[in-house]
Structures are given as C-alpha cells and as structure tokens.
Design an enzyme around this catalytic site. Structure first.
Site, PDB file in Angstrom:
ATOM      1  N   VAL A 275     -22.626  -2.041  23.489  1.00 50.05           N
ATOM      2  CA  VAL A 275     -24.092  -2.075  23.492  1.00 50.05           C
ATOM      3  C   VAL A 275     -24.659  -0.725  23.074  1.00 50.05           C
ATOM      4  CG1 VAL A 275     -26.134  -2.337  24.954  1.00 50.05           C
ATOM      5  CG2 VAL A 275     -24.229  -3.915  25.196  1.00 50.05           C
ATOM      6  N   ALA A 276     -24.027   0.351  23.582  1.00 51.78           N
ATOM      7  CA  ALA A 276     -24.511   1.692  23.255  1.00 51.78           C
ATOM      8  C   ALA A 276     -24.304   2.021  21.784  1.00 51.78           C
ATOM      9  CB  ALA A 276     -23.785   2.723  24.114  1.00 51.78           C
TER      10      ALA A 276
ATOM     11  N   ASP B  64     -47.591  -4.767 -17.568  1.00 49.80           N
ATOM     12  CA  ASP B  64     -48.454  -5.486 -18.488  1.00 49.80           C
ATOM     13  C   ASP B  64     -49.370  -4.469 -19.171  1.00 49.80           C
ATOM     14  OD1 ASP B  64     -49.813  -7.695 -19.674  1.00 49.80           O
ATOM     15  OD2 ASP B  64     -51.381  -7.486 -18.165  1.00 49.80           O
TER      16      ASP B  64
ATOM     17  N   ASN C 228     -29.019   6.289  25.051  1.00 50.48           N
ATOM     18  CA  ASN C 228     -29.247   5.509  23.840  1.00 50.48           C
ATOM     19  C   ASN C 228     -30.714   5.140  23.662  1.00 50.48           C
ATOM     20  OD1 ASN C 228     -27.429   4.749  21.777  1.00 50.48           O
ATOM     21  ND2 ASN C 228     -27.777   2.597  22.221  1.00 50.48           N
TER      22      ASN C 228
ATOM     23  N   ASP D  16     -32.278   8.791  21.815  1.00 56.94           N
ATOM     24  CA  ASP D  16     -32.038   8.297  20.455  1.00 56.94           C
ATOM     25  C   ASP D  16     -33.327   7.802  19.802  1.00 56.94           C
ATOM     26  OD1 ASP D  16     -29.449   8.851  20.893  1.00 56.94           O
ATOM     27  OD2 ASP D  16     -28.681   6.834  20.562  1.00 56.94           O
TER      28      ASP D  16
ATOM     29  N   GLU E 294     -29.716  -0.491  18.546  1.00 58.93           N
ATOM     30  CA  GLU E 294     -30.678  -1.582  18.722  1.00 58.93           C
ATOM     31  C   GLU E 294     -32.102  -1.176  18.371  1.00 58.93           C
ATOM     32  OE1 GLU E 294     -30.123   0.438  22.727  1.00 58.93           O
ATOM     33  OE2 GLU E 294     -28.814  -0.389  21.204  1.00 58.93           O
TER      34      GLU E 294
END
Length: 885
Positions: free
Chosen positions: A284-285, A331, A712, A716, A289
């Site tokens: 998970v860390a 264009d 985390n 983070d 996420e």
C-alpha cells in the site's frame, strides 16, 4: 442513380433520374413517401452511452483498479480506514471529472445539427411552399436567395449571379461563384464543384434553384458528421504514460511484497498475521495513491494559467499533450489568416503601389472601386455584402474616402449587374451637369477587351498594345503573389442609353488601374511560427484554398521557403498516393491545398503512425474530424463554428495563433512539474520499500504500518502537489519536443528515482544503525524503540529535504531558487509539523508507537536530511561536468 457524379450531368438529366419535375417539383404524396422511406433530412447522432455506463468506464483504467485494490487492502486488512477513504475519494472525483469531460466532447454533432437552416422554400405540385428543412427529400426543387442557408446538397438548375460562402466546409475564404454548367471531370474537389450547393453553406449574393441530390447523413456535412461519430478517441501521451507506470509499479510492488513476506517468515521476524500485515502495508505504501489526484491538480492549475492567456482547455490531459507536440497542423483561413479580404496592392499611373500608400480620393481608381459596389453600410458602420466588395469599401474608408457623401453628390441611376460569364459589373452615376459617370470593375483580362484608353496622372491616352501587355504582366505578377486582382475602368457619357446593358455601357472604357486583394496573415502568426520552429515543432498549413494562395501565405509566414513548391501538395495529388506511400512521403510536405475533410484526417494519421504527437488547429466544420483525430484539437473561439469547438480539446478565446505557443510552453512546464512530482513520490516510496526490505533481511525491528502510511500520506502528497506549481525552468522552449516515445522516466528521471530512493533508504538505515549501536537509553526494548522512532523521523524528514532536490533534475537547487515557490514553502512547513506532532505532542506517541528523542538523536535525524541535499547536489555537479565534456 448512374455512377456518373451529379455535377458531371446536365440539370435536366439529374432531375429526370430523380423522377422529379423542374417546373412543378415533386407531388406532395411522392414527397411524403420518400420522407417515410428515407427518413428526415437531419444528421444522425452516434450511439450515446448512459450516464451510468460512462461512470463505470472510468474505473477500467489499470491504475484506478490498482488504487481500488489498495483501498480495500488498507481498509479491510490493515484497518486504516482513513487511508482507504482518501484513496476512494480520489478515484471517485477522477471518475466524476472524466464523465463531465466526456459529455462535453459529444457537443460536436449537436452543434452540427443546430447549424441546419430551420426552413426551406420548395416547389411541390407547382406551388412554392415553405417547409421545415428536415422534411426535404431527394428530388425536391429548392429556391435559393441571398441570406439563405442551403438546406441540403443541391445540383443547381438555375443561377443568377449566385455566390455561396463555403469557408466552414471547404476552408476557402472567398464566396464561390456558382453556375449550372456541367463539369466534365469525374474527380473534382468540393471547392471546385461550382454547379453544386452544399448543406449549411450561406448564400451571399444572387439567387438560384436546385434539385436536392442528398439529404441528412448523405450530404457532405453528413459525411463529416459520420467521420466525427466514427473517429476513435486517441490516448494522450500522459494517459499512456500513467497506464504504463501503473502496470510497472504494480508488478514490482507485488514481487517485493512477496519477497519481504517470504524472507520475514523464513527468518521468523514476526508471526504470520503480523508479517502478512507488514507485506500488505509495504504494498500500500509503495503505490503512489496520491498520483492521480496530484496529476489532476497540476493539470487543473495549468488550465487556470492557460485560461488567463486565452487558451481554454476542455479536456485536462490536453494541457500536458501540448508540451509533447511535434507537429502543429493549422488551417489557413481564420487561423493563420484574418478571414477577411483586404486590399494589399494597387496599380495605377504606370506603377505598383503598396496599399498603405493609399489612393487619392479624386483618382478614378478610388471612385470606381467604391461606386461599382453593392456593399451596404449599416448605421453602426458594419458592412454587409460580398467580402471582395466590402474590402474595397473598407480600403476607401481607411483612406478618408467618404462614400456616402460621394454617392449623395453622384447618385447611382442605372447599373449592369455582375454576370459570371462576362465577369464584370458596372454602375452609372449622375454628375449633376447633364453627364454621367460609368464605373466598371471585373476580371482584368475581360476588362481590357473593352478598354481603348488609359489614364495616367489625370492624362488620358490611347491604350496601345505595349501598354496592354504591360498591364497583363502586372496582373500576372500580382496573381503569383496569391492576390485576387480586379481591374477598374470608367468613362463619361452624355446620356443614359434606352437599353442599359453590357453592349451599350461597357464599351470604349478608360482603364484606371488594378487592385490586388488577399486574406492576409495574422500580424502575430509569423512570429508564432518562428517560435514554434525554435521549440523544435514543425508547423504545417492545411487548407481548402487554392495552391497558389496557400503557398504564398505559407512563404510569408515562414512555414516554407518562398517559392518552395515541392513542399506543397494538393488534395487531388494526395489521392494518387496510397496510405503506405503517403506515410513514407509525409515528411516532404508542409503545405496542403485544396483538401477535403478526409484528407486532413489522413495527414494527422500519417504523422501519428510515424510516432509523432500532432496538434491540429481549425475553425470550420471541415476541420472537425481532424480535430477529433489529432492528439490535441485546437478550435478557434471567435471565428470557429460550434462544431469545431465541440470536437476540440482546447479553444483559443482570442483566435490568436501565438497563443498556441504560449500554451505549448505551459504544457511543457506542466509535464516537467508532473515529472518532478513523480520523481519525488517514487524515490520516496523506493526509500520506504528499501528500508522495510533491508530491515526484514537483517532481522531488525520493522517500521509499523502506521508509520509507513502516515509518511506516505503526509510527507509525500502535500509537497508533491506543491511541486506542481513550480515556476518554468529557463530554456524550456529551446528543448526539442519529447514526442510520443518519451515517458515520465525520460530525461534522467528514471536513474534519479533509483539512486535517490536508494540513498533515502540507506540514510534511514544508517540512522537506525547508529541508534542501536550508540543508544541513549539502556534496555533492549527502549533502544530498539528509540532506533525505530529515529528511522521513522528520518524517513519522513529526509523526504521533505529531498523535495528541494527535485526542483530540477539536473540544475543546482541554488540556481533554480530554493524558496521561489511560496506554495511549496508552506507545503514543506505543514508536512513537517504534521510529522513532528506525532513525536513531540503527548498522546500521539502511543498511537504511532514512537518515543521522545533527545537533542543528539534529533541532530542525527536532521543531519541525515541535510546530507541528502549535499550528496544530490554533488552528483548533479558531476553530471553537469560530464555532460559538458
């Protein structure tokens, strides 16, 4: 119907083949039968997904699946419900935003439908009826006049000075003169089908009658709608990179978690449930996420900055895609040019003059261009009429010619209207002294056949053959510059003839001069093209206009070298090449003229197959399929149709081509900042993984799941978001485009993530080792509790110090500026306080399984953080010296 196209058949043959009648039209009964059989004259919409389907589609992305799994594990296994809630919130917000953006993209077809004219004048049973245009059927006889919108595709039966503006469909800025003559060629582009009128084009002059040959999705506009419906959505480089990153990380994380679990059980570091929890917390860390949320936030902040610079982003990934653009296919009409005819050159008194020099108000040339003119000037000063004629009046107005006053003194008393066969127009004006002034304008070659004299500086002399050849040479020279040239002539007559026609009025004229007009390039476009080239981007022109005009404008803008006709190709020439041949030859061409919508899509696809990221700009209906097919479609906010804007990823609010270059710079900055956030997140996560892995391998005490998860989420995510608003690094527009092959690990980011992550882990392990080797307390439990707390504090704090390192991959922290970003400064402070509170504030110690540290222990923690900056700075210094060498 026969295989022969309708424009290659006579009107009578087409009407007969459609079982209709020129004089009476269809019967009401037959029209109703055809309507029932073939359906209404409207554009079909593509199959729409329900709201629920679109919402569920957002969860098919691999990274989103990984995050959902991480949320379930965090909640059900690790029992960290707060962490699970945050992850789920990020996923749901992303899904909602994706649904919103997807629904906006479906507006293109809706806009096409709204463009359709509501009513049509049709002949049925010999009676003229006004009916809803969606009730038109093939075979109906439709009456057209100035101001109408063409309700379906028609083969013209009658044409009286008919001109139709088709720029939204063909890209040609000048209204097309229409007639009923058969076109003998079987392969003719839309812009050259002069005996056809196309759905949604505008009648600007004259009147006509046509038979409906196609309705709804069978029309040219319908074909474009079908192309929009069937166009596949392209994945942006950002989306591809995120997907690739998610897959790579997941595999690596699962392998490492499995190894940690196996080694831990082998060494009997903990019980099976505890070791399983440790392996899961590691997984998970290790998953970043916060990455989707951080990327979304960085992109959203980028869109806000772009909006302030008149670039309105409709789809978030488009912000970053601009930064990787290799090709800008633009264009011409209304994008690189102003989409309005302007007088650029005049020829009189034996010489060529720039339009800025003007023409004296008493010069016959100035009088003729204003008199032989049907432009209407409204009270607000707006001019209505044919663009060529309004350009002539605008030229006079710009040079202080008061047309209203002049016409009051010399009112129009007779006229010979424009005729597409003789290509001339004349008006007769009362001079008030019993004589009349005849003003004639038209095609120079036709006009010269009717002139016998020429005026030079008020002196009228005979028009000799040598003078006539000199005039034709001047006309050719102006035409080669892509100027639309008109000749001007006049004469004075004593009385108005009984029969006012070409034979009685347009003979024995005095030649006054030539006027050259063009749809000029935007003033800022040349500079924007130069800046794009300096940034390594290849600008290209794609237009429905004529080859000479396209080549001249491209040369003036710097897209090609003037006169480099090898870089110019027409749609007809493109048709002669197979897809494989064209993919091979596409690098040769920078200008595409006389192209149809499908050609534009072919051009975009050919470059994409060569691995290039293509941006396509445009403002017309004809641009919509290519705008949707391109990696990033850029619509025009002012001159653009709702169709082109609906198919675009980004819209220029000011129609300014140079805004694209500004947006490219912002896009490059956005990608750079996303790279910084990823470098920061992944090196931090690698440090955490390495720390847990080595602790397990060495048989040390292991950081608790709560430690890893808190680091985390706090140290983070917050700094990573702040890195998203870092200022632009110098020289970013001197770099070559990243292109499609690049990814988030390009440019040295990949190696930096690895060695910097390892450095974080080693420094953390070093502090842990010092903590148990030279303890402050006595007793095994206290020593290991202190060492774990020091490792936890180091791992969190070292990441905050490292956030300063990633402000630039290669440049020194002291060069880019450590504290220039105020949001970053606050983020570091808040993250530090949230980390410190778990150790320093009573009550949190037991919750986070930490102890209080003394001054020596804190000095070790802070020293490791400072050492992180010093080592990274030294490595960067060596890298810069090696690169220079």
């Amino acid at each position: 119907m026969t295989d022969q196209p309708v424009y290659a058949q006579t009107p009578e043959a087409v009407v007969a083949e459609l079982s209709s009648d020129i004089a009476r039209g269809l019967t009401k009964g037959e029209a109703q039968t055809r309507l029932t059989t073939n359906g209404p004259n409207r554009l079909a919409q593509g199959k729409r997904k329900t709201l629920a389907q679109r919402f569920l589609d957002q969860f098919k992305d691999f990274m989103i699946i990984v995050l959902l799994a991480a949320a379930l594990i965090a909640g059900l296994v690790v029992h960290e419900w707060a962490d699970a809630g945050i992850i789920l919130a990020v996923v749901i917000i992303n899904a909602i935003f994706g649904v919103f953006q997807e629904s906006k993209a479906e507006e293109a077809i809706d806009a096409l439908q709204k463009m359709a004219t509501p009513n049509a004048h049709v002949l049925r049973d010999g009676e003229v009826l006004t009916i809803p245009s969606n009730e038109l059927v093939v075979g109906d006889i439709v009456l057209l006049e100035a101001g109408d919108v063409v309700p379906a595709d028609l083969r013209l039966i009658e044409s009286a000075n008919l001109k139709i503006e088709e720029s939204a469909l063909t890209g040609e800025s000048v209204p097309v003169e229409k007639d009923t003559a058969v076109i003998s060629k079987t392969e003719v582009g839309i812009g050259d089908r002069t005996n056809m009128a196309f759905m949604n084009s505008n009648i600007t002059y004259g009147r006509g009658t046509g038979v409906v040959v196609a309705t709804g999705m069978q029309t040219e506009v319908g074909r474009i709608a079908g192309m929009i419906n069937s166009a596949k959505e392209t994945s942006t480089p950002l989306q591809e990179n995120l997907s690739q990153l998610g897959k790579q990380l997941t595999v690596m994380i699962l392998i490492i978690a499995a190894i940690v679990f196996a080694v831990g059980m082998w060494r009997q570091a903990a019980s099976l449930p505890e070791m399983f929890l440790t392996a899961i917390s590691l997984a998970v860390a290790a998953i970043p996420e916060g990455l989707p949320a951080i990327v979304t936030i960085i992109l959203a902040l980028g869109t806000q900055k772009m909006a302030k610079r008149n670039a309105l982003v409709r789809k978030l990934p488009a912000v970053e895609t601009l930064g990787s653009t290799d090709i800008i296919a633009s264009d011409k009409t209304g994008t690189l040019t102003q989409n309005k005819m302007t007088v650029e050159k005049t020829w009189y008194d034996g010489g060529l003059h720039d339009a800025k020099a003007g023409v004296e108000s008493t010069n016959p040339l100035m009088q003729i261009m204003n008199f032989a003119n049907d432009t209407k000037i409204q009270e607000n000063g707006k001019m209505l009429g044919d663009p060529t004629e309004t350009a002539l009046v605008a030229f006079g107005k710009a040079h202080a010619y008061n047309i209203n006053a002049e016409l009051a003194n010399m009112p129009r008393v007779a006229e010979v209207p424009f005729d597409s066969e003789r290509k001339l127009m004349s008006t007769v004006h009362d001079l008030g002294d019993g004589t009349f002034f005849v003003a004639t304008k038209g095609a120079p070659d036709q006009l010269l056949k009717r002139t016998t004299q020429i005026v030079d500086d008020t002196a009228v002399t005979a028009l000799t053959e040598d003078r006539k050849q000199a005039l034709l040479t001047a006309n050719t020279g102006m035409a080669k510059q892509a100027l639309r040239v008109l000749g001007m002539a006049y004469k004075i007559i004593d009385a108005i003839p009984d029969q006012v026609n070409s034979d009685t009025i347009e003979q024995d004229l005095i030649f006054a001069g030539l006027v050259g007009m063009i749809d000029p390039e935007r003033p800022e476009a040349a500079q924007a093209v130069a800046e794009a080239k300096a940034a390594g981007i290849r600008p290209m022109m794609i237009t429905g206009d004529h080859q000479d005009t396209a080549e001249a404008i491209a040369g003036r803008l710097g897209i090609i070298e003037p006169g480099d006709d090898a870089a110019v190709i027409t749609g007809a020439e493109l048709d002669q090449q197979s897809d494989a041949e064209f993919e091979k030859n596409v690098v040769k061409y920078s200008v595409y003229a006389r192209v149809a919508p499908e050609h534009k899509v072919r051009i975009v696809n050919a470059w994409q197959k060569r691995g290039k990221v293509v941006a396509m700009t445009g403002d017309g209906v004809n641009d919509a399929p290519a705008l949707k097919a391109a990696d990033i479609g850029i619509g025009m906010g002012i001159t653009g149709t709702e169709v082109s804007k609906g198919a675009s990823d980004m819209v220029l609010a000011d129609d300014n081509f140079s805004t694209i270059v500004v947006a490219v710079e912002e896009g490059r900055k956005v990608f750079s900042n996303i790279q910084k956030a990823i470098q920061y997140l992944l090196s931090a996560n690698l440090g955490e993984v390495l720390t847990l892995f080595m602790m397990t391998m060495l048989g040390w005490d292991i950081l608790a799941p709560v430690h890893i998860l808190w680091i985390n989420l706090v140290t983070d995510t917050i700094p990573a978001i702040a890195l998203g608003v870092e200022p632009t690094e110098p020289g970013i527009m001197k770099q070559k485009p990243r292109g499609r092959a690049s990814n988030f690990f390009s440019g040295g980011v990949g190696p930096a993530v690895i060695w910097q992550g390892m450095l974080e882990g080693l420094l953390t392990l070093g502090v842990y080792f010092v903590g148990i080797t030279w303890p402050v307390h006595t007793g095994n439990a206290a020593i290991h509790a202190d060492a774990l707390t020091m490792a936890y504090a180091t791992l969190g704090l070292i990441q905050l110090f490292h956030a300063f390192n990633v402000k630039s991959i290669h440049q020194s922290l002291f060069t880019v500026g450590a504290f220039r970003n105020k949001a970053f400064n606050w983020a570091i402070l808040v993250s530090f306080l949230l980390l410190a509170v778990t150790i320093l504030v009573p009550g949190f110690n037991s919750l986070f399984h930490v102890t209080s540290l003394d001054g020596f222990q804190w000095a070790l923690v802070l020293g490791a953080g400072v050492l992180m900056i010093i080592i990274v700075e030294l490595v960067k210094l060596v890298e810069r010296h090696v690169k220079k060498a």
